[in-house]
Design an enzyme around this catalytic site. Structure first.
Site, short mmCIF file in Angstrom:
data_model
loop_
_atom_site.label_atom_id
_atom_site.label_comp_id
_atom_site.label_asym_id
_atom_site.label_seq_id
_atom_site.Cartn_x
_atom_site.Cartn_y
_atom_site.Cartn_z
N GLN A 66 0.83 -1.21 0.00
CA GLN A 66 0.00 0.00 0.00
C GLN A 66 0.87 1.25 0.00
OE1 GLN A 66 -3.22 -0.45 2.71
NE2 GLN A 66 -3.82 1.69 2.67
N SER A 120 3.79 -6.37 2.76
CA SER A 120 2.48 -6.26 3.40
C SER A 120 1.42 -6.96 2.54
CB SER A 120 2.16 -4.79 3.67
OG SER A 120 1.04 -4.66 4.50
N LEU A 121 0.46 -6.22 1.94
CA LEU A 121 -0.56 -6.87 1.12
C LEU A 121 0.08 -7.64 -0.04
CD1 LEU A 121 -1.55 -5.64 -1.94
CD2 LEU A 121 -1.65 -3.60 -0.54
N ARG A 123 -9.15 -8.39 3.58
CA ARG A 123 -8.07 -7.81 4.40
C ARG A 123 -8.15 -6.28 4.37
NH1 ARG A 123 -2.82 -5.87 3.78
NH2 ARG A 123 -1.22 -6.67 5.20
N HIS A 138 -0.15 -2.31 10.85
CA HIS A 138 0.86 -3.17 11.48
C HIS A 138 1.15 -2.75 12.92
CE1 HIS A 138 1.37 -5.30 7.75
NE2 HIS A 138 1.49 -4.14 7.13
N GLN A 175 0.43 -11.12 10.40
CA GLN A 175 1.03 -9.99 9.67
C GLN A 175 0.23 -8.70 9.82
OE1 GLN A 175 0.28 -8.55 6.08
NE2 GLN A 175 2.05 -9.34 4.97
#
Length: 301
Positions: free
Chosen positions: A10, A92-93, A117, A197, A246
């Site tokens: 992102q 991340s994603l 998510r 996070h 995560q």
């Protein structure tokens, strides 16, 4: 060559991304059309036309970057320009994108995973007041000490001297305000919707775990590294557990990259907009070979 694919996280998104892929590759166009059907709204329109305020929403940009990454892979394969892939990793994603590229999910399932998510993380952002800041030029141990002092968390270990912290907005702002007195070289408050996070994402983690319980995970066809440990993850149950964790844990991106090199990666191909991951790689080790692919023109003729 031992090739590792890299997938963006992102923040890399921009209006217009993927439009040339849609127009120049039948394989990429097919994925975008399938994404619109699976999601029940036009991701294609938002990606290609904006507005930026809509594309940057967590629930939109996460599926947008997922589809863009896999559309690049499909376009490279269609032209016969993708060599054998040895490993994949995503920020991340992007970890979901990497897992899908490795066959853990089919395209539609991975899209549903990343869309849920993003939706859950957006809800968590809206129900909390979170913030993030980038700290430049400091060692990990110093950051961990500051996180304890200000009761925040390290969200991303992106590269040596580039670490992102996350947490309650007032606490992050306190750190930013105290930066000079603390002798910190550079601290930049980030314009984000929430504290990704960090423990403020705990409601999203709980619901995401419930959602993933009903999703089938397959063994990856090639090596994938998880952000939670920076190490390879192979067993379906361990992959599921890592994806859940995560959401609230630090992204150990530098560790993932170093693990890929240690596992034999000789070249990285970044599939995503903005060459963000190539920049982080250069900051980590200038000797690493990284090529970035963002649009149709980047694919060799």
């Amino acid at each position: 060559m031992s090739l590792a694919l890299l997938f963006a996280g992102q923040g890399a998104q921009k209006v217009g991304m993927g439009k040339s892929l849609y127009e120049g590759s039948a394989a990429a166009q097919s994925l975008y059309n399938e994404a619109d059907r699976v999601l029940g709204w036009s991701l294609t329109k938002v990606c290609f036309e904006g507005p930026d305020a809509e594309l940057t929403q967590t629930k939109v940009c996460q599926p947008a970057l997922y589809v863009h990454g896999l559309a690049l892979v499909a376009a490279l394969q269609e032209k016969g320009k993708l060599p054998a892939v040895s490993m994949a990793l995503g920020l991340s994603l992007g970890e979901v994108t990497a897992l899908t590229a490795a066959g853990v999910f089919d395209f539609a399932t991975g899209l549903k995973v990343v869309a849920e998510r993003g939706r859950l993380m957006q809800v968590a952002c809206e129900k909390s007041v979170g913030g993030m800041a980038a700290i430049i030029g400091e060692e990990r141990a110093r950051i961990e000490e500051l996180c304890r002092e200000f009761d925040i968390q390290a969200a991303n270990f992106n590269a040596p001297g580039q670490i992102i912290v996350s947490g309650d907005k007032a606490k992050v702002e306190s750190l930013v305000a105290a930066a000079k007195d603390k002798g910190l070289k550079r601290v930049i408050a980030l314009n984000v919707a929430g504290a990704y996070h960090s423990r403020l994402m705990e409601p999203a983690r709980v619901e995401f775990a419930r959602f993933l319980a009903g999703v089938e995970f397959r063994t990856p066809k090639f090596t994938v590294f998880t952000n939670t440990t920076g190490l390879a993850v192979t067993e379906p149950a361990a992959i599921r557990e890592a994806l859940v964790k995560q959401v609230v844990s630090s992204v150990l991106w530098e560790d993932c990259m170093r693990s890929a090199v240690a596992a034999g990666a000789t070249e990285f191909w970044e599939c995503g907009p903005g060459a963000v991951l190539a920049g982080l790689a250069k900051r980590t080790d200038k000797a690493w070979v990284v090529k970035s692919f963002a649009e149709h023109a980047d694919i060799p003729a």
